[in-house]
Design a protein around this motif. Structure first.
Motif, PDB file in Angstrom:
ATOM      1  N   ALA A   1      67.115  -8.466  63.000  1.00  0.00           N
ATOM      2  CA  ALA A   1      67.754  -7.149  63.040  1.00  0.00           C
ATOM      3  C   ALA A   1      66.732  -6.128  63.525  1.00  0.00           C
ATOM      4  O   ALA A   1      65.757  -5.836  62.827  1.00  0.00           O
ATOM      5  N   LEU A   2      66.959  -5.595  64.713  1.00  0.00           N
ATOM      6  CA  LEU A   2      66.034  -4.627  65.299  1.00  0.00           C
ATOM      7  C   LEU A   2      66.498  -3.208  64.991  1.00  0.00           C
ATOM      8  O   LEU A   2      67.666  -2.876  65.175  1.00  0.00           O
ATOM      9  N   VAL A   3      65.575  -2.386  64.543  1.00  0.00           N
ATOM     10  CA  VAL A   3      65.834  -0.978  64.258  1.00  0.00           C
ATOM     11  C   VAL A   3      65.169  -0.142  65.331  1.00  0.00           C
ATOM     12  O   VAL A   3      63.991  -0.362  65.662  1.00  0.00           O
ATOM     13  N   ALA A   4      65.904   0.778  65.904  1.00  0.00           N
ATOM     14  CA  ALA A   4      65.411   1.565  67.032  1.00  0.00           C
ATOM     15  C   ALA A   4      64.050   2.190  66.734  1.00  0.00           C
ATOM     16  O   ALA A   4      63.868   2.854  65.702  1.00  0.00           O
ATOM     17  N   GLY A   5      63.110   1.958  67.644  1.00  0.00           N
ATOM     18  CA  GLY A   5      61.804   2.591  67.543  1.00  0.00           C
ATOM     19  C   GLY A   5      60.840   1.942  66.572  1.00  0.00           C
ATOM     20  O   GLY A   5      59.714   2.422  66.416  1.00  0.00           O
ATOM     21  N   GLU A   6      61.233   0.839  65.929  1.00  0.00           N
ATOM     22  CA  GLU A   6      60.363   0.180  64.955  1.00  0.00           C
ATOM     23  C   GLU A   6      59.944  -1.197  65.463  1.00  0.00           C
ATOM     24  O   GLU A   6      60.775  -1.961  65.950  1.00  0.00           O
ATOM     25  N   GLU A   7      58.667  -1.510  65.336  1.00  0.00           N
ATOM     26  CA  GLU A   7      58.195  -2.834  65.713  1.00  0.00           C
ATOM     27  C   GLU A   7      58.611  -3.865  64.664  1.00  0.00           C
ATOM     28  O   GLU A   7      58.470  -3.626  63.461  1.00  0.00           O
ATOM     29  N   TYR A   8      59.130  -4.983  65.124  1.00  0.00           N
ATOM     30  CA  TYR A   8      59.485  -6.091  64.245  1.00  0.00           C
ATOM     31  C   TYR A   8      58.499  -7.227  64.504  1.00  0.00           C
ATOM     32  O   TYR A   8      58.431  -7.755  65.612  1.00  0.00           O
ATOM     33  N   VAL A   9      57.715  -7.562  63.482  1.00  0.00           N
ATOM     34  CA  VAL A   9      56.761  -8.663  63.598  1.00  0.00           C
ATOM     35  C   VAL A   9      57.457  -9.949  63.170  1.00  0.00           C
ATOM     36  O   VAL A   9      57.847 -10.095  62.009  1.00  0.00           O
ATOM     37  N   PHE A  10      57.619 -10.851  64.120  1.00  0.00           N
ATOM     38  CA  PHE A  10      58.291 -12.122  63.851  1.00  0.00           C
ATOM     39  C   PHE A  10      57.241 -13.223  63.855  1.00  0.00           C
ATOM     40  O   PHE A  10      56.521 -13.396  64.837  1.00  0.00           O
ATOM     41  N   LYS A  11      57.156 -13.962  62.737  1.00  0.00           N
ATOM     42  CA  LYS A  11      56.166 -15.037  62.691  1.00  0.00           C
ATOM     43  C   LYS A  11      56.694 -16.227  61.914  1.00  0.00           C
ATOM     44  O   LYS A  11      57.460 -16.090  60.959  1.00  0.00           O
TER      45      LYS A  11
END
Length: 213
Positions: A164-174
């Motif tokens: 789930a991506l939130v506008a303007g926020e980095e999502y760290v996927f690991k």
């Protein structure tokens, strides 16, 4: 009757808490007075991930791999705008380990905005592997998906994970310390199906490596 419930989960190696909500519903029975529905909230605290994530490391297979084909299936309403190999500057651009995907039209279902790096990376079942990347979107995209899979064999994959991506926020996927799989070639899929119009998504610092601590 008395009842004992067991709840089992893998260790939380992420940097965030994970919460599960369990609701118990009991059937009607003329001979037994069941309790009202019960809700149980279980929170698993973040653990410590000892994995070393360094995109510039020589251990990062992404730095030495070849993209044999950049594939795209972009089909708002299942009417393809693009279906096949993708060239630089056509819906995506790159600068080193940094990639930008541009979708001018909205999509409404999963797999309507697929981008796949078909690489020559191979893995084996006798080793452990880590995956890492950072994703950022200018719009909310609640139904994004990341999948690491054997090219040409959709059933042989490391993960197929919703994001789930939130506008303007980095999502760290690991995904650290994954048990290896015998794969001659890997494809890294990103699906942004459900994107609003004029969505621009950046993916950077991709890491695929033998497990590093």
């Amino acid at each position: 009757y008395d009842c004992i419930w067991w709840l089992s989960a893998d260790a939380n190696e992420s940097a965030e808490s994970r919460t599960a909500v369990i609701v118990a519903l009991f059937p009607e029975d003329d001979e037994y007075a069941f309790p009202e529905p019960r809700k149980l909230v279980v929170t698993q605290q973040p653990g410590t991930d000892p994995t070393i994530y360094d995109p510039a490391s020589a251990a990062n297979l992404w730095n030495t791999m070849t993209v044999e084909e950049m594939f795209c299936y972009y089909a708002p309403g299942w009417a393809p705008i693009h279906d096949g190999p993708l060239q630089e500057g056509d819906l995506f651009s790159s600068e080193g380990n940094n990639y930008t995907f541009t979708m001018s039209s909205a999509t409404y279902e999963r797999w309507q905005a697929q981008f796949a790096f078909r690489t020559d990376i191979s893995t084996v079942s006798t080793k452990k592997y880590d995956f890492y990347c950072v994703i950022e979107s200018n719009n909310d995209v609640g139904a994004a998906l990341v999948k690491l899979v054997q090219t040409g064999n959709d059933g042989n994959y490391y993960f197929e994970s919703p994001v789930a991506l939130v506008a303007g926020e980095e999502y760290v996927f690991k995904m650290p310390n994954m048990q290896g799989r015998d794969m001659e070639k890997l494809s890294l899929f990103f699906d942004f199906g459900g994107n609003p119009a004029n969505t621009v998504i950046n993916v950077k610092d991709i890491i695929i490596q033998e497990h590093q601590e």
